[in-house]
Scaffold this active site. Sequence first.
Site, PDB file in Angstrom:
ATOM      1  N   SER B 319       0.840  -1.200   0.000  1.00  0.00           N
ATOM      2  CA  SER B 319       0.000   0.000   0.000  1.00  0.00           C
ATOM      3  C   SER B 319       0.877   1.252   0.000  1.00  0.00           C
ATOM      4  CB  SER B 319      -0.918  -0.013   1.224  1.00  0.00           C
ATOM      5  OG  SER B 319      -1.567   1.215   1.340  1.00  0.00           O
ATOM      6  N   TRP B 322       2.252   1.669  -3.340  1.00  0.00           N
ATOM      7  CA  TRP B 322       1.204   2.133  -4.262  1.00  0.00           C
ATOM      8  C   TRP B 322       1.137   3.663  -4.210  1.00  0.00           C
ATOM      9  CZ3 TRP B 322      -3.127   5.140  -3.466  1.00  0.00           C
ATOM     10  CH2 TRP B 322      -4.048   5.195  -4.513  1.00  0.00           C
ATOM     11  N   HIS B 323       1.291   4.206  -2.995  1.00  0.00           N
ATOM     12  CA  HIS B 323       1.177   5.650  -2.847  1.00  0.00           C
ATOM     13  C   HIS B 323       2.314   6.398  -3.537  1.00  0.00           C
ATOM     14  CE1 HIS B 323      -1.755   4.681   0.321  1.00  0.00           C
ATOM     15  NE2 HIS B 323      -2.262   5.854   0.014  1.00  0.00           N
ATOM     16  N   GLY B 324       3.515   5.853  -3.443  1.00  0.00           N
ATOM     17  CA  GLY B 324       4.607   6.590  -4.060  1.00  0.00           C
ATOM     18  C   GLY B 324       5.845   5.743  -4.228  1.00  0.00           C
ATOM     19  N   PHE B 471      -0.409  10.391  -6.591  1.00  0.00           N
ATOM     20  CA  PHE B 471      -0.340   8.929  -6.469  1.00  0.00           C
ATOM     21  C   PHE B 471      -0.978   8.304  -7.699  1.00  0.00           C
ATOM     22  CE2 PHE B 471      -0.882  10.178  -1.819  1.00  0.00           C
ATOM     23  CZ  PHE B 471       0.462  10.443  -1.699  1.00  0.00           C
TER      24      PHE B 471
END
Lengths: 349, 471
Positions: B319, B322-324, B471
């Site tokens: 996760s 996924w954000h960065g 993102f």
Amino acid sequence: MKILKHIALRIVMLTIILLSTSLIYTKYFYESDLQEHSPIINTIRELPIETDILYVGESSNLMYAEDDADKRTISKMIAGYYPSLTIRDLTKQASHAGIFKSFLRAIPKEKNIKTVVLTLNLRSFGAGWIHSGLETPLRKNTVLLSDQHPIIKRFLLSFKGYDNDDEQIRDHAMKRQWKVDFLDFPYPVKYTNVVDWDEAMAASGKRDAEGKLDSITDLACHYIKAFAFQIDTLTNPRIQDFNEIIELAEERGWNLVLNLLGEDLEKANSLVGKDLTFLMDQNYALLLDYFKRKGILVVDNYRAVSTPYFIDQDWTTEHYTEEGRKIVARNVSEALEELHKGAFVSPDK
Amino acid sequence: MLFNTLDYILFLPVVIIGYYLLNAKYRWVLLLVASYYFYMCWKPEYVILIVVSTLIDYFSGIQMGKRKIKKKRRPFLLLSLAANLGLLFSFKYFNFFSETATAVAQGLDLSVHFPVVDFLLPVGISFYTFQTLSYSIDVYKGELKAERHLGHFALYVSFFPQLVAGPIERFSSLSPQLKKANSFNYDNLRNGLRLILFGLFAKMVIADNVAPIANEIFDAPELYNSLAISLGLVFYSFQLYCDFFGYSIIAIGSALIMGVKLMDNFSTPYLAINIADFWRRWHISLSTWFRDYIYFPMGGNRTSKLRWTFNIVAIFVISGFWHGAGLTYVFWGLMVGGLYVIENTINKLLKINPKVRPFSIEHILRATKTFIIIGLSWIFFRSATISDSWVMFDALFSNFGLEGEVLEIPTNIWILLLGFIVLDWILYNKRFDTWIEKMPFIARWSIYAVLIFSIIVFTGVEEIPFIYFQF
């Protein structure tokens, strides 16, 4: 009938809310917003009803060298040549004709100005300035200067009703223009766009262990990015801005004078070579011809300032030392004599 | 196009009017054109990525739909995964891996420079690729029939209210609603406008006003004492929440006016009593995506304690990633995942009640504890580099004196933030539109008046894009 009553009541409520918001905002918040976001309004308000000359410029009318004995700005020096005239300035860093246009439009009609002198900065016609990251804050600063109702202006400010592209987008637009704008030379050249030229120049330099380019080559690359362009009078946004200013000047009865700022041609030539000065000269000639054909008085300082009189020796700016400012101010003042006959006084006399 | 701009204020009514004026059969065309236009306002050429992703997943879906045996569908699932994750990798993670590889090589005294590319990260790429991946996976699993109409499928991928920052919708939920001949409904209009109004308030008035204060602290934490840094963290926590929550409910409201119900993405997360509860309330569409497509296939909690621990930490690290594309996000995932496991273990050992009476002292204490943990984890989330995070942690836990720079917070910011916090408490387990519906007429319109006035007059005017766009 019931539904109509229902909707009508809500429209009335919404109208009351919007009117109250407008009243409260105008009375209690508008002025502080103006001071925060458009402080240039104070200079505009302070313009005397009768102003002989209004000088409008960017940082060239702010900067001085630390060791200058005379730290006066160009506009103050011009005022020295015309002691009997009322001369004021509107100066904002990084501004260009698009911003000047908003400043000039914000001047109340009751203020009588005889002559408006605007800086004509060659670099401001290039992609590097057009797509500068400073553009969004500059545009934001002009929103509250328009002649709409305060609540409308605040609404536009809140909902980004101005050119508000973020820095990433602007940066990409700049790089894209550097890539796609074909540089048309009348003789064979190695590079026909800024990106290729810049990369070739960078490849010719030396890099340190961290990959940082030597300062001379870095500056040469910067000159290429700042000056390697060809103005298209049909599409260049600055041309459009100047045209609108010319219309505004005609409408308000102002004499319009353009102060074409000096560029460091010696450095451009020594760092990059004749290909770059060819483009600079071509743009210079085009601007001079374009505005002269429109009947505008252009003060030609393009070649007037030599290398030692530029403050920033490691960057491309139009920031002049005392000597440089004196040269520009003298040229502008002499040109203004045509419009303000008899008022010119040479300090040398 | 951003929701908090004049462009969107003009765009949305035009689309809605067109939507209801058009024959239901052709509405998908209008919505698809509007959605592509909406996206192209940002960077026109990047719409190609959406088109490519759409075509590949449409094709994969059709091919999988034709095959009854799961094994025969697998190559097409792999095609969809490779295409979507490939796009994501190329545009979002390539430079991260390249720079990391170069750093590792240099650490080993090898003079290797892996190339980096100068791409602008396509807005919303993580959202729409995950949305369309969920479709491919569902078709592969046989839980969904493949969509045969390319236009309808393209609209599912690109529906403008939720295209660039979610909520990440499932095909089975969104597509039937987009196909339905929705007739104009006054309640939907009213509730949609209410959500948009509250979303604009959260984003423009709260998030954009507290952002400069949070930035001041994060830009130079060493200059401030612990108290100021704590305040900065509180402000950042609310910036992040209001920014994304605001975006989400504007999206939900915009879709609702057209009769399309998107899933709720937030449910008063800062009132969560533990980390697990927080993730049931924060970015719900992503949490459930990870739950359904990664956590459950990994075995979920129906496995050994050790394996479960691994699953949880892995999910949060993924996760984070996924954000960065950055180590800070990996550390953030490790921290949150680790604390999730620790808290869960302690709660079980001490037999702490998983439920509390709303607004009881216990609720307040446990929500405060959760808020502090989550707030600390945002340090990794917000910092540009790991060393920046350490500087922040170091300053937070060492500058206990009263010296240091003074953090100036204007009174109106305090009032607005406290007002929002109170409203957030009132909205515990409720949604703004349904809550305000029950208010007396005068009270309801007084709240509208405050929101409208604040949006016009108190909006922060710094250029602060929606955080989740990156993102």
